[in-house]
Scaffold this motif. Sequence first.
Motif, mmCIF file in Angstrom:
data_model
loop_
_atom_site.group_PDB
_atom_site.id
_atom_site.type_symbol
_atom_site.label_atom_id
_atom_site.label_comp_id
_atom_site.label_asym_id
_atom_site.label_seq_id
_atom_site.Cartn_x
_atom_site.Cartn_y
_atom_site.Cartn_z
ATOM 1 N N ALA A 27 0.840 -1.209 0.000
ATOM 2 C CA ALA A 27 0.000 0.000 0.000
ATOM 3 C C ALA A 27 0.871 1.254 0.000
ATOM 4 C CB ALA A 27 -0.940 -0.003 1.203
ATOM 5 N N ASP A 28 1.939 1.249 0.772
ATOM 6 C CA ASP A 28 2.851 2.398 0.812
ATOM 7 C C ASP A 28 3.540 2.600 -0.545
ATOM 8 O OD1 ASP A 28 2.175 2.773 3.476
ATOM 9 O OD2 ASP A 28 4.021 1.865 4.250
ATOM 10 N N LEU A 29 3.973 1.509 -1.165
ATOM 11 C CA LEU A 29 4.599 1.614 -2.496
ATOM 12 C C LEU A 29 3.616 2.197 -3.502
ATOM 13 C CD1 LEU A 29 6.527 -1.794 -2.722
ATOM 14 C CD2 LEU A 29 7.554 0.494 -2.643
ATOM 15 N N LEU A 30 2.383 1.715 -3.468
ATOM 16 C CA LEU A 30 1.376 2.228 -4.408
ATOM 17 C C LEU A 30 1.108 3.704 -4.175
ATOM 18 C CD1 LEU A 30 -1.249 -0.655 -4.562
ATOM 19 C CD2 LEU A 30 0.503 -0.060 -6.245
ATOM 20 N N ASP A 31 0.973 4.094 -2.910
ATOM 21 C CA ASP A 31 0.717 5.511 -2.608
ATOM 22 C C ASP A 31 1.843 6.394 -3.117
ATOM 23 O OD1 ASP A 31 -1.688 4.891 -1.415
ATOM 24 O OD2 ASP A 31 -0.921 5.011 0.632
ATOM 25 N N ASN A 32 3.077 5.966 -2.910
ATOM 26 C CA ASN A 32 4.232 6.766 -3.314
ATOM 27 C C ASN A 32 4.417 6.774 -4.826
ATOM 28 O OD1 ASN A 32 6.685 8.169 -3.362
ATOM 29 N ND2 ASN A 32 7.877 6.356 -2.898
ATOM 30 N N TYR A 33 4.447 5.603 -5.423
ATOM 31 C CA TYR A 33 4.837 5.522 -6.823
ATOM 32 C C TYR A 33 3.707 5.818 -7.801
ATOM 33 C CZ TYR A 33 9.436 3.986 -5.475
ATOM 34 O OH TYR A 33 10.698 3.938 -4.963
ATOM 35 N N THR A 34 2.472 5.570 -7.439
ATOM 36 C CA THR A 34 1.382 5.893 -8.358
ATOM 37 C C THR A 34 1.355 7.388 -8.628
ATOM 38 O OG1 THR A 34 0.105 4.008 -7.574
ATOM 39 C CG2 THR A 34 -1.095 5.680 -8.772
ATOM 40 N N ILE A 35 1.561 8.163 -7.613
ATOM 41 C CA ILE A 35 1.600 9.624 -7.775
ATOM 42 C C ILE A 35 2.760 10.017 -8.687
ATOM 43 C CG2 ILE A 35 2.024 11.805 -6.563
ATOM 44 C CD1 ILE A 35 0.536 10.483 -4.147
ATOM 45 N N ARG A 36 3.923 9.455 -8.427
ATOM 46 C CA ARG A 36 5.101 9.800 -9.224
ATOM 47 C C ARG A 36 4.940 9.361 -10.677
ATOM 48 N NH1 ARG A 36 10.540 8.295 -6.247
ATOM 49 N NH2 ARG A 36 11.339 9.651 -7.877
ATOM 50 N N LEU A 37 4.374 8.171 -10.880
ATOM 51 C CA LEU A 37 4.148 7.688 -12.247
ATOM 52 C C LEU A 37 3.162 8.576 -12.991
ATOM 53 C CD1 LEU A 37 3.953 3.847 -11.572
ATOM 54 C CD2 LEU A 37 5.675 5.005 -13.001
ATOM 55 N N SER A 38 2.127 9.007 -12.305
ATOM 56 C CA SER A 38 1.107 9.826 -12.964
ATOM 57 C C SER A 38 1.626 11.215 -13.326
ATOM 58 C CB SER A 38 -0.146 9.919 -12.094
ATOM 59 O OG SER A 38 0.137 10.596 -10.898
ATOM 60 N N MET A 39 2.727 11.643 -12.718
ATOM 61 C CA MET A 39 3.295 12.955 -13.011
ATOM 62 C C MET A 39 4.314 12.911 -14.152
ATOM 63 S SD MET A 39 3.549 14.427 -9.054
ATOM 64 C CE MET A 39 5.182 14.932 -9.328
ATOM 65 N N MET A 40 4.675 11.713 -14.606
ATOM 66 C CA MET A 40 5.677 11.599 -15.667
ATOM 67 C C MET A 40 5.086 11.986 -17.019
ATOM 68 S SD MET A 40 7.726 8.126 -14.670
ATOM 69 C CE MET A 40 9.085 8.449 -15.785
ATOM 70 N N GLU A 41 5.906 12.590 -17.836
ATOM 71 C CA GLU A 41 5.510 12.957 -19.192
ATOM 72 C C GLU A 41 5.471 11.709 -20.078
ATOM 73 O OE1 GLU A 41 4.657 16.023 -20.264
ATOM 74 O OE2 GLU A 41 4.942 16.822 -18.236
ATOM 75 N N GLU A 42 4.583 11.723 -21.051
ATOM 76 C CA GLU A 42 4.435 10.593 -21.975
ATOM 77 C C GLU A 42 5.761 10.253 -22.646
ATOM 78 O OE1 GLU A 42 1.847 9.355 -25.929
ATOM 79 O OE2 GLU A 42 1.538 11.301 -25.012
ATOM 80 N N GLU A 43 6.466 11.261 -23.081
ATOM 81 C CA GLU A 43 7.737 11.033 -23.778
ATOM 82 C C GLU A 43 8.729 10.295 -22.883
ATOM 83 O OE1 GLU A 43 11.169 14.024 -25.048
ATOM 84 O OE2 GLU A 43 9.383 14.243 -26.310
ATOM 85 N N GLU A 44 8.803 10.673 -21.622
ATOM 86 C CA GLU A 44 9.716 10.006 -20.692
ATOM 87 C C GLU A 44 9.281 8.559 -20.452
ATOM 88 O OE1 GLU A 44 11.645 10.427 -16.222
ATOM 89 O OE2 GLU A 44 10.085 11.837 -16.830
ATOM 90 N N MET A 45 7.983 8.331 -20.354
ATOM 91 C CA MET A 45 7.460 6.978 -20.119
ATOM 92 C C MET A 45 7.757 6.057 -21.298
ATOM 93 S SD MET A 45 5.744 6.480 -17.181
ATOM 94 C CE MET A 45 4.407 5.334 -17.421
ATOM 95 N N GLU A 46 7.774 6.597 -22.517
ATOM 96 C CA GLU A 46 7.926 5.773 -23.718
ATOM 97 C C GLU A 46 9.364 5.633 -24.195
ATOM 98 O OE1 GLU A 46 5.219 7.415 -26.582
ATOM 99 O OE2 GLU A 46 3.480 6.484 -25.607
ATOM 100 N N GLN A 47 10.267 6.426 -23.651
ATOM 101 C CA GLN A 47 11.658 6.407 -24.105
ATOM 102 C C GLN A 47 12.330 5.081 -23.757
ATOM 103 O OE1 GLN A 47 14.009 9.542 -22.425
ATOM 104 N NE2 GLN A 47 15.815 8.990 -23.582
ATOM 105 N N LYS A 48 13.095 4.561 -24.719
ATOM 106 C CA LYS A 48 13.858 3.332 -24.522
ATOM 107 C C LYS A 48 15.340 3.671 -24.610
ATOM 108 C CE LYS A 48 10.651 -0.050 -26.400
ATOM 109 N NZ LYS A 48 10.827 -1.495 -26.459
ATOM 110 N N THR A 49 16.136 3.076 -23.733
ATOM 111 C CA THR A 49 17.583 3.295 -23.792
ATOM 112 C C THR A 49 18.214 2.486 -24.916
ATOM 113 O OG1 THR A 49 17.937 1.578 -22.130
ATOM 114 C CG2 THR A 49 17.784 3.866 -21.339
ATOM 115 N N SER A 50 17.542 1.419 -25.343
ATOM 116 C CA SER A 50 17.953 0.642 -26.515
ATOM 117 C C SER A 50 16.729 -0.150 -26.981
ATOM 118 C CB SER A 50 19.121 -0.294 -26.186
ATOM 119 O OG SER A 50 18.664 -1.436 -25.515
ATOM 120 N N PRO A 51 16.748 -0.601 -28.236
ATOM 121 C CA PRO A 51 15.585 -1.335 -28.749
ATOM 122 C C PRO A 51 15.257 -2.608 -27.959
ATOM 123 C CG PRO A 51 17.031 -0.684 -30.550
ATOM 124 C CD PRO A 51 17.757 -0.364 -29.269
#
Length: 148
Positions: free
Chosen positions: A9-33
């Motif tokens: 529950a603590d992980l979800l509370d912390n990380y769901t907020i952080r994930l929802s604040m990320m930009e689409e471009e950052e979420m989709e970026q790959k360091t390699s194929p």
Amino acid sequence: MKRQSQKLADLLDNYTIRLSMMEEEEMEQKTSPSKWSKKEIVGHLVDSAQNNIQRFIRAQIQDNYQLIKYEQDKWVELNNYQSWDEVLLVQYFRSVNQQVIMIWEKMPNEQLTSACVVDGDTVTLEWIMDDYLVHMEHHLKQIFPDND
């Protein structure tokens, strides 16, 4: 509340907020194929939750439950998480893990010692729960390496 439930529950509370604040471009970026994007890592955590829900239920029903492995790369590929809407994916990540919490909270304490077979080794259901949390933290640190 079991300690695992509270930690998840603590992980979800912390990380769901952080994930929802990320930009689409950052979420989709790959360091390699050949590497997963952050979006695909979240999708992998969704797959992990779905597969582990089965494990958490079956291990309470079957003696010496043998865990069924899943091909994580194929699951991520076939679910095509890279094309998912980020908001929907983060909501799904949260929802499926809330189901894990509900299963854990309802689980009788005597079930924690239920035997499970993983790659020929016998472990307890509690070990599987702890491993689930370690696995999730590992991948969340990939997404947020600054979180140490």
